[in-house]
Scaffold this motif. Structure first.
Motif, PDB file in Angstrom:
ATOM      1  N   LEU A  26       0.853  -1.183   0.000  1.00 38.46           N
ATOM      2  CA  LEU A  26       0.000   0.000   0.000  1.00 38.46           C
ATOM      3  C   LEU A  26       0.889   1.233   0.000  1.00 38.46           C
ATOM      4  CD1 LEU A  26      -2.451  -1.163   2.807  1.00 38.46           C
ATOM      5  CD2 LEU A  26      -2.835  -1.267   0.341  1.00 38.46           C
ATOM      6  N   LYS A  34      -2.824   4.683   4.510  1.00 43.13           N
ATOM      7  CA  LYS A  34      -2.102   3.404   4.477  1.00 43.13           C
ATOM      8  C   LYS A  34      -2.304   2.612   5.770  1.00 43.13           C
ATOM      9  CE  LYS A  34       1.902   5.307   3.745  1.00 43.13           C
ATOM     10  NZ  LYS A  34       1.508   6.718   3.698  1.00 43.13           N
ATOM     11  N   SER A  38      -4.599  -0.663   6.449  1.00 53.50           N
ATOM     12  CA  SER A  38      -3.904  -1.850   6.974  1.00 53.50           C
ATOM     13  C   SER A  38      -4.606  -2.383   8.211  1.00 53.50           C
ATOM     14  CB  SER A  38      -2.447  -1.506   7.319  1.00 53.50           C
ATOM     15  OG  SER A  38      -1.711  -1.174   6.171  1.00 53.50           O
ATOM     16  N   VAL A  98      -0.990  -1.277  -4.463  1.00 57.81           N
ATOM     17  CA  VAL A  98      -2.146  -0.383  -4.484  1.00 57.81           C
ATOM     18  C   VAL A  98      -1.658   1.016  -4.152  1.00 57.81           C
ATOM     19  CG1 VAL A  98      -4.368   0.198  -3.443  1.00 57.81           C
ATOM     20  CG2 VAL A  98      -3.774  -2.201  -3.859  1.00 57.81           C
ATOM     21  N   LEU A 100      -2.695   4.609  -3.159  1.00 59.95           N
ATOM     22  CA  LEU A 100      -3.843   5.271  -2.543  1.00 59.95           C
ATOM     23  C   LEU A 100      -3.880   6.718  -3.002  1.00 59.95           C
ATOM     24  CD1 LEU A 100      -3.461   3.715   1.006  1.00 59.95           C
ATOM     25  CD2 LEU A 100      -4.935   2.968  -0.887  1.00 59.95           C
ATOM     26  N   ALA A 132      -8.434   4.992  -0.003  1.00 54.99           N
ATOM     27  CA  ALA A 132      -8.294   4.162   1.203  1.00 54.99           C
ATOM     28  C   ALA A 132      -9.516   4.223   2.106  1.00 54.99           C
ATOM     29  CB  ALA A 132      -7.061   4.591   1.997  1.00 54.99           C
ATOM     30  N   ILE A 141      -9.315  -4.590  -2.095  1.00 55.17           N
ATOM     31  CA  ILE A 141      -7.971  -5.140  -1.876  1.00 55.17           C
ATOM     32  C   ILE A 141      -8.016  -6.662  -1.974  1.00 55.17           C
ATOM     33  CG2 ILE A 141      -6.105  -5.468  -0.195  1.00 55.17           C
ATOM     34  CD1 ILE A 141      -6.138  -2.619  -1.239  1.00 55.17           C
TER      35      ILE A 141
END
Length: 156
Positions: A26, A34, A38, A98, A100, A132, A141
């Protein structure tokens, strides 16, 4: 698993989480979500590999991610502080990247994008762009990871 130290290691400003050892990198600027994303992924069964900084390297021809020694097992949770004790994974193969993007930058994310990849250390990795903080971000995701690992496919 012993910690890998390699002269070919690169450190990125990124987070990494893993589902069954399959990593999602990320990336994004500070405040892009991020760590928040997560944390939400860990609550869905992912394991934290790294927060804020991620070391990447090649091992057995595969792109790997790990946390810098001083950050292993820690994550910054905005509004709480730095915490330890989340489910963690010491190393994961990076299967998806990914990026963001800022909320409101809708022109950056195509409704049905052409497949994109990025090459890191000679390995092509699928690349996606998401917001995100969208409610569906964790679902997206998991979907792109399933695409990268062959569990799902895009119908054209």
């Amino acid at each position: 698993m012993p910690r890998i130290v390699s002269s070919d290691m690169t450190q990125l400003h990124a987070n990494c989480v893993a589902f069954d050892g399959q990593g999602v990198l990320l990336r994004g600027p500070s405040g892009s979500g991020k760590s928040d994303l997560s944390l939400r992924l860990v609550s869905r069964g992912a394991q934290l590999v790294s927060d804020d900084r991620t070391d990447i390297f090649i091992q057995d021809g595969k792109l790997q991610a790990t946390a810098p020694e001083t950050l292993i097992g820690m994550i910054e949770v905005r509004g709480i502080g730095i915490v330890a004790g989340l489910a963690q994974c010491s190393q994961a193969e990076i299967r998806v990247i990914v990026d963001l993007v800022e909320p409101g930058a809708h022109d950056i994310i195509a409704r049905m994008p052409e497949p994109a990849t990025e090459t890191l250390h000679g390995v092509n990795v699928p690349l996606w762009k998401f917001f995100a903080f969208e409610n569906s971000a964790p679902d997206k995701i998991e979907t792109v990871l399933a695409l990268a690992t062959g569990k799902m496919r895009i119908v054209s």
